[in-house]
Design a protein around this motif. Structure first.
Motif, PDB file in Angstrom:
ATOM      1  N   GLN A  90     -14.423  18.420  -1.384  1.00  0.00           N
ATOM      2  CA  GLN A  90     -15.710  17.935  -1.897  1.00  0.00           C
ATOM      3  C   GLN A  90     -16.033  16.550  -1.368  1.00  0.00           C
ATOM      4  O   GLN A  90     -17.130  16.291  -0.884  1.00  0.00           O
ATOM      5  N   ARG A  91     -15.055  15.671  -1.476  1.00  0.00           N
ATOM      6  CA  ARG A  91     -15.278  14.302  -1.032  1.00  0.00           C
ATOM      7  C   ARG A  91     -15.492  14.243   0.479  1.00  0.00           C
ATOM      8  O   ARG A  91     -16.342  13.499   0.973  1.00  0.00           O
ATOM      9  N   LEU A  92     -14.739  15.054   1.205  1.00  0.00           N
ATOM     10  CA  LEU A  92     -14.883  15.058   2.664  1.00  0.00           C
ATOM     11  C   LEU A  92     -16.270  15.549   3.066  1.00  0.00           C
ATOM     12  O   LEU A  92     -16.888  15.011   3.995  1.00  0.00           O
ATOM     13  N   LEU A  93     -16.787  16.528   2.363  1.00  0.00           N
ATOM     14  CA  LEU A  93     -18.141  17.009   2.645  1.00  0.00           C
ATOM     15  C   LEU A  93     -19.155  15.892   2.443  1.00  0.00           C
ATOM     16  O   LEU A  93     -20.013  15.643   3.288  1.00  0.00           O
ATOM     17  N   GLY A 126       0.777  -1.230   0.000  1.00  0.00           N
ATOM     18  CA  GLY A 126       0.000   0.000   0.000  1.00  0.00           C
ATOM     19  C   GLY A 126       0.805   1.275   0.000  1.00  0.00           C
ATOM     20  O   GLY A 126       0.263   2.340   0.208  1.00  0.00           O
ATOM     21  N   HIS A 127       2.104   1.221  -0.213  1.00  0.00           N
ATOM     22  CA  HIS A 127       2.835   2.458  -0.279  1.00  0.00           C
ATOM     23  C   HIS A 127       2.479   3.271  -1.506  1.00  0.00           C
ATOM     24  O   HIS A 127       2.734   4.468  -1.568  1.00  0.00           O
ATOM     25  N   ASP A 128       1.872   2.629  -2.446  1.00  0.00           N
ATOM     26  CA  ASP A 128       1.501   3.316  -3.683  1.00  0.00           C
ATOM     27  C   ASP A 128      -0.019   3.474  -3.744  1.00  0.00           C
ATOM     28  O   ASP A 128      -0.759   2.491  -3.715  1.00  0.00           O
ATOM     29  N   CYS A 129      -0.480   4.731  -3.834  1.00  0.00           N
ATOM     30  CA  CYS A 129      -1.921   5.003  -3.820  1.00  0.00           C
ATOM     31  C   CYS A 129      -2.659   4.245  -4.926  1.00  0.00           C
ATOM     32  O   CYS A 129      -3.812   3.868  -4.763  1.00  0.00           O
ATOM     33  N   GLY A 130      -1.994   4.054  -6.043  1.00  0.00           N
ATOM     34  CA  GLY A 130      -2.642   3.399  -7.166  1.00  0.00           C
ATOM     35  C   GLY A 130      -3.182   2.018  -6.822  1.00  0.00           C
ATOM     36  O   GLY A 130      -4.230   1.624  -7.327  1.00  0.00           O
ATOM     37  N   SER A 131      -2.473   1.306  -5.950  1.00  0.00           N
ATOM     38  CA  SER A 131      -2.916  -0.045  -5.619  1.00  0.00           C
ATOM     39  C   SER A 131      -3.589  -0.116  -4.251  1.00  0.00           C
ATOM     40  O   SER A 131      -3.734  -1.186  -3.676  1.00  0.00           O
ATOM     41  N   CYS A 132      -3.992   1.042  -3.737  1.00  0.00           N
ATOM     42  CA  CYS A 132      -4.593   1.089  -2.398  1.00  0.00           C
ATOM     43  C   CYS A 132      -6.021   0.538  -2.439  1.00  0.00           C
ATOM     44  O   CYS A 132      -6.796   0.884  -3.318  1.00  0.00           O
ATOM     45  N   SER A 145      -7.211   7.994   7.123  1.00  0.00           N
ATOM     46  CA  SER A 145      -8.230   7.091   6.607  1.00  0.00           C
ATOM     47  C   SER A 145      -7.966   5.700   7.156  1.00  0.00           C
ATOM     48  O   SER A 145      -6.811   5.275   7.246  1.00  0.00           O
ATOM     49  N   VAL A 146      -9.032   4.984   7.501  1.00  0.00           N
ATOM     50  CA  VAL A 146      -8.873   3.585   7.852  1.00  0.00           C
ATOM     51  C   VAL A 146      -8.633   2.806   6.562  1.00  0.00           C
ATOM     52  O   VAL A 146      -9.414   2.912   5.611  1.00  0.00           O
ATOM     53  N   VAL A 147      -7.528   2.044   6.514  1.00  0.00           N
ATOM     54  CA  VAL A 147      -7.226   1.260   5.315  1.00  0.00           C
ATOM     55  C   VAL A 147      -7.776  -0.159   5.472  1.00  0.00           C
ATOM     56  O   VAL A 147      -8.539  -0.640   4.636  1.00  0.00           O
ATOM     57  N   THR A 148      -7.390  -0.823   6.551  1.00  0.00           N
ATOM     58  CA  THR A 148      -7.952  -2.144   6.856  1.00  0.00           C
ATOM     59  C   THR A 148      -8.220  -2.221   8.346  1.00  0.00           C
ATOM     60  O   THR A 148      -7.554  -1.568   9.150  1.00  0.00           O
ATOM     61  N   GLY A 149      -9.223  -3.013   8.735  1.00  0.00           N
ATOM     62  CA  GLY A 149      -9.574  -3.157  10.139  1.00  0.00           C
ATOM     63  C   GLY A 149     -10.683  -2.207  10.540  1.00  0.00           C
ATOM     64  O   GLY A 149     -11.249  -1.516   9.697  1.00  0.00           O
ATOM     65  N   ARG A 183     -12.871   4.942  -2.548  1.00  0.00           N
ATOM     66  CA  ARG A 183     -13.951   5.250  -1.601  1.00  0.00           C
ATOM     67  C   ARG A 183     -13.524   6.260  -0.550  1.00  0.00           C
ATOM     68  O   ARG A 183     -14.367   6.854   0.109  1.00  0.00           O
ATOM     69  N   ALA A 184     -12.247   6.422  -0.332  1.00  0.00           N
ATOM     70  CA  ALA A 184     -11.776   7.234   0.790  1.00  0.00           C
ATOM     71  C   ALA A 184     -11.825   8.717   0.441  1.00  0.00           C
ATOM     72  O   ALA A 184     -12.345   9.107  -0.604  1.00  0.00           O
ATOM     73  N   VAL A 185     -11.249   9.496   1.308  1.00  0.00           N
ATOM     74  CA  VAL A 185     -11.272  10.943   1.131  1.00  0.00           C
ATOM     75  C   VAL A 185     -10.524  11.367  -0.137  1.00  0.00           C
ATOM     76  O   VAL A 185     -10.748  12.438  -0.686  1.00  0.00           O
ATOM     77  N   CYS A 186      -9.677  10.484  -0.623  1.00  0.00           N
ATOM     78  CA  CYS A 186      -8.893  10.766  -1.826  1.00  0.00           C
ATOM     79  C   CYS A 186      -9.582  10.285  -3.104  1.00  0.00           C
ATOM     80  O   CYS A 186      -8.996  10.368  -4.191  1.00  0.00           O
ATOM     81  N   ALA A 187     -10.805   9.804  -2.991  1.00  0.00           N
ATOM     82  CA  ALA A 187     -11.452   9.140  -4.139  1.00  0.00           C
ATOM     83  C   ALA A 187     -11.501   9.991  -5.403  1.00  0.00           C
ATOM     84  O   ALA A 187     -11.352   9.477  -6.512  1.00  0.00           O
ATOM     85  N   ARG A 188     -11.687  11.280  -5.231  1.00  0.00           N
ATOM     86  CA  ARG A 188     -11.877  12.159  -6.390  1.00  0.00           C
ATOM     87  C   ARG A 188     -10.590  12.793  -6.898  1.00  0.00           C
ATOM     88  O   ARG A 188     -10.625  13.592  -7.833  1.00  0.00           O
ATOM     89  N   CYS A 189      -9.502  12.497  -6.212  1.00  0.00           N
ATOM     90  CA  CYS A 189      -8.279  13.216  -6.548  1.00  0.00           C
ATOM     91  C   CYS A 189      -7.764  12.855  -7.939  1.00  0.00           C
ATOM     92  O   CYS A 189      -7.826  11.698  -8.354  1.00  0.00           O
TER      93      CYS A 189
END
Lengths: 248, 248
Positions: A131-134, A10-16, A62-66, A21-27
DNA sequence: CGCAGAATTGATACATCTCAAGCTGGGTGG
DNA sequence: CCACCCAGCTTGAGATGTATCAATTCTGCG
């Protein structure tokens, strides 16, 4: 002190796993790169405290797993859970220096943390994170209001059925399935945590779980694995308006 | 059908009583002018329904004067209030076609409505409305979580004391004062509405009000006017952490 | 004056809490 | 390998806070 394994995955956002779905979804690619720059991972073991209410908090995450919980405690020790955070859910409030709630790892937990200051700057400079956070905050507010109905007006049996159907739904949605017919899942919470969620005592939770089992609404395998032969029946027991809540 | 008096007061945002607190608080002159273009006022009498849950809703709005409530109702009639909207509070969710809750005027009410479509466009094009809305939504989420603690873990007496202190604080803050020492205010809710807020029956509300009066925590003048000789004592009865909640 | 909605008060019922005693299953050390 | 242990859970019996059902009593208003 957080158990600070640097995760290799998960160090790379692309394969996260929560990329979409997270706060970064729209980036876009550029925003994502800026986030990469200010992010770091943290792991916690089940039961560990992530942060205490009132503590200085210089990251959001962001919660990634768990699964993590948010709880409030009164002076005499009465506790109420006020948030149940699944993968992709957001922790922390931009613009607030201290944590407002106790955050605890209910299971083993990996969080993707962003240093708060640069995260706040990113929020003012580019629109997609804000936007996504809202959107996510509005969803959480709706969930909180549903939860208020549960706490204020439902019976113990309805509360249990509601919690089980919520977990079943969210579990299914993480697996990109929908909850219908026969369903099975693991409870991520102890009886006591369930009680804190529902505004009950752990004894009442235990009794009502036994009652639902006796009545064939659920089956138990060990203490944690729940089998639901007919999801619609469970939803009925929860006392919710029948529809699956498709108000968007 | 809403009682649709066009208000003479307040047609100009510059002189609006909630100009500096509502969703438009951060707007610059240009944004404000765009809002002027898509806004209209609506008035409701105490007791009128603003909108029913599930109804199509093609506006969002700010409460200008008066008080509105958000409630959820179960199929068998059990009701839970999930929002208490005071002047400057926001109603409606951008991006959602239908109302998720019943909205009712608890007192005579004036709302500043924005047509939803152009409001949403304004949100994507300029930052200040969305920023302020995020901030307000996060505040509401915090309030909802405080409310969850109340519903899940407080006794009837603590619930009443909590509600009274919340109203006293918000009332004081609207008058730009702070709640300390001796305080007095009007209850904007009937006993039944208080019960819906607190997850109690109206009889229990009545009994606990009498008890607080008997114990000298509050005084009553008529049914609606509350006098609090010592605000700190009231807060103590509410069972909250003593501090006035200054976490920002 | 008298009526209707709102609120209070009383008597009783019942759901949930509290206190207390066992049970269960998985881990550990002798 | 077994006995023990302990946290988590279940079950029981009794206490208690709030709901329910049922009269009254206020209060403002036509």
């Amino acid at each position: 002190m957080p158990h600070q394994d640097l995760q290799l995955l998960g160090h790379d956002c692309g394969s996260c796993p929560i990329r979409h779905r997270a706060v970064c979804a729209r980036c876009d690619a550029d925003e994502l790169q800026q986030l990469e720059h200010i992010k770091y991972y943290r792991s916690y073991q089940a039961g560990q405290t992530v942060i205490w209410s009132g503590d200085r908090m210089d990251f959001v995450a962001s919660v990634v797993t768990g699964i993590a919980t948010l709880t409030q405690t009164m002076e005499d020790g009465r506790r109420q859970m006020v948030g149940l955070l699944l993968p992709s859910d957001f922790v922390g409030r931009p613009g607030r220096p201290a944590a407002a709630y106790d955050v605890t790892a209910a299971t083993d937990l990996v969080m993707c943390c962003f240093r708060k200051k640069p995260f706040e700057e990113l929020m003012t400079k580019t629109p997609h994170v804000a936007q996504r956070l809202l959107e996510m905050t509005l969803d959480e507010l709706d969930a909180a209001r549903e939860w208020m109905l549960l706490l204020g007006r439902k019976t113990a049996r309805e509360k249990i059925a509601s919690l089980l159907s919520i977990i079943a739904r969210r579990d299914a949605s993480l697996k990109l399935k929908s909850a219908t017919g026969a369903v099975a899942f693991d409870l991520p919470l102890t009886r006591e945590e369930m009680a804190d969620y529902l505004g009950l005592t752990l004894e009442t939770v235990s009794r009502q779980m036994s009652a639902l089992k006796r009545d064939g609404v659920i089956g138990l395998e060990g203490k944690r694995h729940i089998m639901v032969p007919d999801f619609d029946l469970l939803v009925e027991e929860a006392g919710d308006d029948s529809d699956g809540g498709f108000l968007v």
